[in-house]
Every structure is written in C-alpha cells, then in structure tokens.
Design a protein around this motif. Structure first.
Motif, PDB file in Angstrom:
ATOM      1  N   PHE A  63     -26.119  39.839 -78.497  1.00  0.00           N
ATOM      2  CA  PHE A  63     -27.316  39.941 -79.473  1.00  0.00           C
ATOM      3  C   PHE A  63     -28.667  39.775 -78.658  1.00  0.00           C
ATOM      4  CE2 PHE A  63     -24.618  38.449 -83.129  1.00  0.00           C
ATOM      5  CZ  PHE A  63     -25.323  39.419 -84.197  1.00  0.00           C
ATOM      6  N   GLY A  64     -28.422  38.947 -77.602  1.00  0.00           N
ATOM      7  CA  GLY A  64     -29.764  39.098 -76.817  1.00  0.00           C
ATOM      8  C   GLY A  64     -29.935  40.343 -76.156  1.00  0.00           C
ATOM      9  N   LEU A  65     -29.227  41.036 -75.732  1.00  0.00           N
ATOM     10  CA  LEU A  65     -29.227  42.525 -75.139  1.00  0.00           C
ATOM     11  C   LEU A  65     -29.866  43.565 -76.329  1.00  0.00           C
ATOM     12  CD1 LEU A  65     -26.118  42.846 -72.847  1.00  0.00           C
ATOM     13  CD2 LEU A  65     -28.647  42.456 -71.996  1.00  0.00           C
ATOM     14  N   LEU A  66     -29.347  43.295 -77.425  1.00  0.00           N
ATOM     15  CA  LEU A  66     -29.837  44.105 -78.327  1.00  0.00           C
ATOM     16  C   LEU A  66     -31.422  43.967 -78.707  1.00  0.00           C
ATOM     17  CD1 LEU A  66     -26.667  44.088 -81.230  1.00  0.00           C
ATOM     18  CD2 LEU A  66     -27.577  46.103 -79.588  1.00  0.00           C
ATOM     19  N   ILE A  67     -31.443  42.659 -78.637  1.00  0.00           N
ATOM     20  CA  ILE A  67     -33.053  42.398 -78.877  1.00  0.00           C
ATOM     21  C   ILE A  67     -33.943  42.778 -77.664  1.00  0.00           C
ATOM     22  CG2 ILE A  67     -34.764  40.500 -79.089  1.00  0.00           C
ATOM     23  CD1 ILE A  67     -32.667  38.756 -80.456  1.00  0.00           C
ATOM     24  N   ILE A  68     -33.480  42.681 -76.418  1.00  0.00           N
ATOM     25  CA  ILE A  68     -34.206  42.992 -75.288  1.00  0.00           C
ATOM     26  C   ILE A  68     -34.705  44.343 -75.249  1.00  0.00           C
ATOM     27  CG2 ILE A  68     -34.303  43.206 -72.864  1.00  0.00           C
ATOM     28  CD1 ILE A  68     -32.582  40.414 -72.811  1.00  0.00           C
ATOM     29  N   ILE A 131     -21.947  40.427 -88.978  1.00  0.00           N
ATOM     30  CA  ILE A 131     -21.902  41.991 -88.728  1.00  0.00           C
ATOM     31  C   ILE A 131     -23.208  42.707 -89.108  1.00  0.00           C
ATOM     32  CG2 ILE A 131     -20.650  44.073 -89.608  1.00  0.00           C
ATOM     33  CD1 ILE A 131     -18.141  42.444 -90.222  1.00  0.00           C
ATOM     34  N   PHE A 132     -23.669  42.490 -90.252  1.00  0.00           N
ATOM     35  CA  PHE A 132     -24.779  43.242 -90.682  1.00  0.00           C
ATOM     36  C   PHE A 132     -26.069  42.909 -89.925  1.00  0.00           C
ATOM     37  CE2 PHE A 132     -21.931  44.111 -94.256  1.00  0.00           C
ATOM     38  CZ  PHE A 132     -21.940  45.737 -94.357  1.00  0.00           C
ATOM     39  N   THR A 133     -26.214  41.909 -89.421  1.00  0.00           N
ATOM     40  CA  THR A 133     -27.280  41.466 -88.372  1.00  0.00           C
ATOM     41  C   THR A 133     -27.240  42.042 -87.064  1.00  0.00           C
ATOM     42  OG1 THR A 133     -27.150  39.174 -89.384  1.00  0.00           O
ATOM     43  CG2 THR A 133     -28.418  39.498 -87.057  1.00  0.00           C
ATOM     44  N   ALA A 134     -25.958  42.354 -86.662  1.00  0.00           N
ATOM     45  CA  ALA A 134     -25.708  43.284 -85.502  1.00  0.00           C
ATOM     46  C   ALA A 134     -26.133  44.759 -85.683  1.00  0.00           C
ATOM     47  CB  ALA A 134     -24.287  43.066 -85.027  1.00  0.00           C
ATOM     48  N   PHE A 135     -25.541  45.033 -86.852  1.00  0.00           N
ATOM     49  CA  PHE A 135     -25.619  46.285 -87.485  1.00  0.00           C
ATOM     50  C   PHE A 135     -27.370  46.608 -87.787  1.00  0.00           C
ATOM     51  CE2 PHE A 135     -26.523  49.449 -90.981  1.00  0.00           C
ATOM     52  CZ  PHE A 135     -25.667  50.646 -90.434  1.00  0.00           C
ATOM     53  N   GLY A 136     -28.133  45.753 -88.159  1.00  0.00           N
ATOM     54  CA  GLY A 136     -29.633  45.852 -88.514  1.00  0.00           C
ATOM     55  C   GLY A 136     -30.198  46.030 -87.062  1.00  0.00           C
ATOM     56  N   LEU A 137     -29.741  45.254 -86.040  1.00  0.00           N
ATOM     57  CA  LEU A 137     -30.542  45.596 -84.557  1.00  0.00           C
ATOM     58  C   LEU A 137     -30.217  46.924 -83.812  1.00  0.00           C
ATOM     59  CD1 LEU A 137     -29.617  41.696 -83.129  1.00  0.00           C
ATOM     60  CD2 LEU A 137     -32.093  43.024 -83.830  1.00  0.00           C
ATOM     61  N   ILE A 138     -28.834  47.404 -84.205  1.00  0.00           N
ATOM     62  CA  ILE A 138     -28.589  48.653 -83.799  1.00  0.00           C
ATOM     63  C   ILE A 138     -29.174  49.706 -84.327  1.00  0.00           C
ATOM     64  CG2 ILE A 138     -26.552  50.120 -83.467  1.00  0.00           C
ATOM     65  CD1 ILE A 138     -24.871  47.682 -83.284  1.00  0.00           C
ATOM     66  N   MET A 139     -29.485  49.552 -85.848  1.00  0.00           N
ATOM     67  CA  MET A 139     -30.177  50.615 -86.538  1.00  0.00           C
ATOM     68  C   MET A 139     -31.709  50.545 -86.222  1.00  0.00           C
ATOM     69  SD  MET A 139     -28.259  52.509 -88.154  1.00  0.00           S
ATOM     70  CE  MET A 139     -29.589  53.233 -88.836  1.00  0.00           C
ATOM     71  N   LEU A 140     -32.302  49.430 -85.556  1.00  0.00           N
ATOM     72  CA  LEU A 140     -33.587  49.621 -85.271  1.00  0.00           C
ATOM     73  C   LEU A 140     -33.902  50.563 -83.899  1.00  0.00           C
ATOM     74  CD1 LEU A 140     -34.637  45.804 -85.523  1.00  0.00           C
ATOM     75  CD2 LEU A 140     -35.187  47.658 -87.074  1.00  0.00           C
ATOM     76  N   GLN A 141     -32.741  50.854 -83.172  1.00  0.00           N
ATOM     77  CA  GLN A 141     -32.836  51.720 -82.161  1.00  0.00           C
ATOM     78  C   GLN A 141     -33.345  53.070 -82.127  1.00  0.00           C
ATOM     79  OE1 GLN A 141     -29.144  51.085 -79.827  1.00  0.00           O
ATOM     80  NE2 GLN A 141     -29.575  48.785 -79.948  1.00  0.00           N
ATOM     81  N   PRO A 142     -32.877  53.904 -83.177  1.00  0.00           N
ATOM     82  CA  PRO A 142     -31.728  53.815 -84.036  1.00  0.00           C
ATOM     83  C   PRO A 142     -30.633  54.443 -83.700  1.00  0.00           C
ATOM     84  CG  PRO A 142     -33.147  55.551 -84.900  1.00  0.00           C
ATOM     85  CD  PRO A 142     -33.642  54.931 -83.671  1.00  0.00           C
ATOM     86  N   ASP A 143     -29.427  53.904 -83.813  1.00  0.00           N
ATOM     87  CA  ASP A 143     -27.995  54.347 -83.659  1.00  0.00           C
ATOM     88  C   ASP A 143     -26.989  54.285 -84.785  1.00  0.00           C
ATOM     89  OD1 ASP A 143     -25.836  55.445 -82.338  1.00  0.00           O
ATOM     90  OD2 ASP A 143     -25.885  54.109 -80.679  1.00  0.00           O
ATOM     91  N   LEU A 144     -26.998  55.034 -85.659  1.00  0.00           N
ATOM     92  CA  LEU A 144     -26.364  55.076 -87.036  1.00  0.00           C
ATOM     93  C   LEU A 144     -24.815  55.285 -86.364  1.00  0.00           C
ATOM     94  CD1 LEU A 144     -25.900  54.688 -89.881  1.00  0.00           C
ATOM     95  CD2 LEU A 144     -26.553  57.026 -90.197  1.00  0.00           C
ATOM     96  N   GLY A 145     -24.629  55.997 -85.628  1.00  0.00           N
ATOM     97  CA  GLY A 145     -23.170  56.416 -85.316  1.00  0.00           C
ATOM     98  C   GLY A 145     -22.393  55.325 -84.645  1.00  0.00           C
ATOM     99  N   THR A 146     -23.124  54.392 -83.609  1.00  0.00           N
ATOM    100  CA  THR A 146     -22.401  53.351 -82.934  1.00  0.00           C
ATOM    101  C   THR A 146     -22.219  52.196 -83.984  1.00  0.00           C
ATOM    102  OG1 THR A 146     -23.110  53.840 -80.777  1.00  0.00           O
ATOM    103  CG2 THR A 146     -22.458  51.498 -81.125  1.00  0.00           C
ATOM    104  N   GLY A 147     -23.227  52.062 -84.835  1.00  0.00           N
ATOM    105  CA  GLY A 147     -23.469  50.890 -85.847  1.00  0.00           C
ATOM    106  C   GLY A 147     -22.195  51.080 -86.863  1.00  0.00           C
ATOM    107  N   ALA A 148     -22.039  52.384 -87.179  1.00  0.00           N
ATOM    108  CA  ALA A 148     -21.051  52.966 -88.226  1.00  0.00           C
ATOM    109  C   ALA A 148     -19.438  52.412 -87.815  1.00  0.00           C
ATOM    110  CB  ALA A 148     -21.150  54.368 -88.600  1.00  0.00           C
TER     111      ALA A 148
END
Length: 345
Positions: A63-68, A131-148
C-alpha cells in the motif's frame, strides 16, 4: 526457457535500433530470471505457514509503494501510466507485488474468519473495502489490467472460501456498473472497446495493435515462419516483447508452437489445482487457489487480447513476456505452490 528465447527473438530488432545492442532486453530478462529463480527456491525452503506472520507487513508495504508511486517526480511514467519505481532501466511495478500481497493477506484473514464469510457486515464488507481501496490506488496510475486481475483473483478466492452466490450476483451488478463508469470516464478506454468491435474503423489508431497482432498470427500457419523470422517485429507490432509476445511466438512457431505453450500453462494450472485441493489446511488451499487463479486469469486475458477475443489491456503473459516485476512475482508464487505441494495429504 521458452520465455527467454522469445523475448530475445521478439526484441532483437527493436533493441538493436534503440540501444545498438540486440541482446539489451535479453540480458535484463536473464537477470530477473536469476533473481526470480533464487526467490522461487527460497520460497520452496520456507514453510508457507511462516508467511502468515508477514501478511500484514507485506500488505502495508505494498500500500505504501502504491502511494509513493503516485508522487510526481518519484513514480516513473511509461506508456501513459505512472506505475514504476526505480532508476533507469531497472525498476519495479508495485501493483504487481500488490497482487501477491493481497492473496497472502486474504488467505490468512479468510482462513481465520471463515465462519463470517457468508455474512455481509463482518464477512464480505471489510474484505471488499480493502480490495477496492487497493484497486482505486492502482486505477490512479492508471492500470486497469493489473487492477482487474487482482480483483477477479480475490473474487475467486472468496468464492472458494464459501461466500454466498447471491452476494456475487450483487457484486457482479455493482462491478458491471463500475466498469462501465471507468470506460466512460476515460475516452481511450472507450476507443479500445470500439476498436475491439471493429479495429478497421481506426486501423492506424486504436485498432492498430490488434490488427498487427492478427497479421502476425495468421501467416504462422501450422509450423510457423521459423524462430527469429518474424516480420511483424520489424516495427509493425509495438514493443512485441511485452504484452503481444504470444503473437510473435505464433508467427514464428506456428499453431503447434502456440498450442504447446498453452498446454504447458494447462499442465501448470492442473497441478496447481491439485495442490490447492489437497493442501493440508484451509490457509494453504486458499493461498494456492489465489496463486493459480491469478496465473490463469492473466493468461486468459493476455491470450484473449492477442487473438482479438477481448479489448486491449496492458497485461503481460506470465513467464513469457519481458518484465522484471511480473517474472519475479510469477517465479516467487510458483515457489510458494511448490512449498505447499510438499505438505499435501
């Protein structure tokens, strides 16, 4: 082995043009193969029960890395997504490691709280919020494939744990509405949908990748053009060593080569399912289910994109595509599977 050979064949032309070194991508791939194999053998030696105590820490670190990675100037931008951390050519993709951390945490959490899995308030809601908190952070990158891939894998794990089917129908409706919203919110995603339905509507734009992929697969025929003799890797198919490496494999090794690779994946998934079924405890079953589910989902999405069955998403083909984070993660998870298999009944 097949992946390393195909990374070299698919990338040699582009690497020579861009870096004046035909072996540029292969050398880096072999470095990550070595790191991944070391990690795999370490995971074989460390009993998977010991990983339980690391689940919370691993999740918090990811989670920290996804924020950084979202901090401007810190995260590296590639292909329009700010998804990497690192220096120069060597970098990691935190969202890849979040997939494994989430599987590890859910396997631990659900095995301890399985009696609540059929309830909404104490069972599904805390899990889905995570799960969807992590998905939200991934979508901010954005990376729909990995999040899905992460979300679908977690849903498979929860289903195997015994969640109610009625809850999944509800989640399916919510997920479909959210997916439509994500597509509408980003014009490029809508273009991918329309190009999937008719790539010839924009052959030089949104439909370019899928058309070039099919141009690679079709001439391959039964036996292929021969290793190293692909035509599409000559600047037609963009960066063929990553998401579309299966198209180059089918072009060079033909239907037989492509079928052999799919059979290898099928054997891997079959053995993984056997390990999950015969694991000595619920934690092991859920852990193995999550790992094998992640691999299966990623393979199906990647192959589906390459042959034109689903819209284009940025998903690598496990163990074959170029990419350090993905390869290291996959070899590490296979090490965990092998460890669980040492304890099966």
């Amino acid at each position: 082995m097949i992946g390393s050979l195909m990374v070299f064949s698919a990338s040699a032309v582009w690497a020579d043009y861009r870096f004046d070194d035909s072996f540029f991508f292969l050398k880096r791939q072999l470095i990550f193969v070595s790191i991944g194999l070391i990690s795999m053998f370490l995971m074989i030696q460390v009993d998977y029960w010991r990983l339980k105590s690391l689940a919370n820490i691993a999740l918090m670190v990811c989670f920290g890395l996804l924020i950084i990675v979202l901090i401007p100037g810190v995260g590296l931008v590639r292909g329009g997504a700010q998804s990497w951390l690192g220096i120069g050519a060597f970098s990691i993709q935190p969202s890849e490691f979040m997939k494994l951390a989430m599987i590890l945490f859910l396997a631990k959490y659900v095995s301890i709280n399985q009696k609540y899995i059929t309830t909404w308030k104490r069972g599904l809601f805390p899990i889905l919020a995570l799960i969807f908190t992590a998905f939200g952070l991934i979508m901010l990158q954005p990376d729909l494939g990995t999040g899905a891939v992460m979300v679908i894998t977690c849903m498979v794990l929860i289903f195997v744990a015994g969640a109610r089917v009625s809850h999944f129908f509800l989640l399916g409706g919510i997920g479909l509405a959210g997916f439509v919203g994500l597509i509408i919110s980003a014009p490029y995603r809508l273009q991918r949908i329309t190009s999937f339905l008719n790539p010839w509507e924009d052959p030089l734009g949104s439909g370019f990748q899928i058309i070039q992929s099919l141009y690679a697969i079709a001439p391959g025929g039964l036996l292929g053009l021969g290793f190293g003799h692909s035509r599409q890797k000559y600047f037609y198919l963009p960066e063929p060593q990553t998401d579309f490496i299966f198209a180059i494999l089918a072009e060079e090794l033909g239907f037989i080569g492509g079928t052999f690779v799919l059979l290898c994946f099928a054997v891997l998934l079959w053995r993984g399912l056997r390990i999950a079924i015969h694991a000595p405890d619920l934690y092991g079953t859920l852990f193995a289910t999550g790992i094998i589910g992640m691999i299966a989902i990623q393979v199906m999405i990647n192959i589906g994109v390459v042959i034109g069955l689903i819209p284009v998403t940025g998903i690598t083909l496990p163990l074959l595509s170029y990419g350090g984070s993905s390869l290291t993660l996959m070899l590490t998870t296979i090490g965990v599977l092998l460890n669980i298999s040492r304890h099966i009944r």
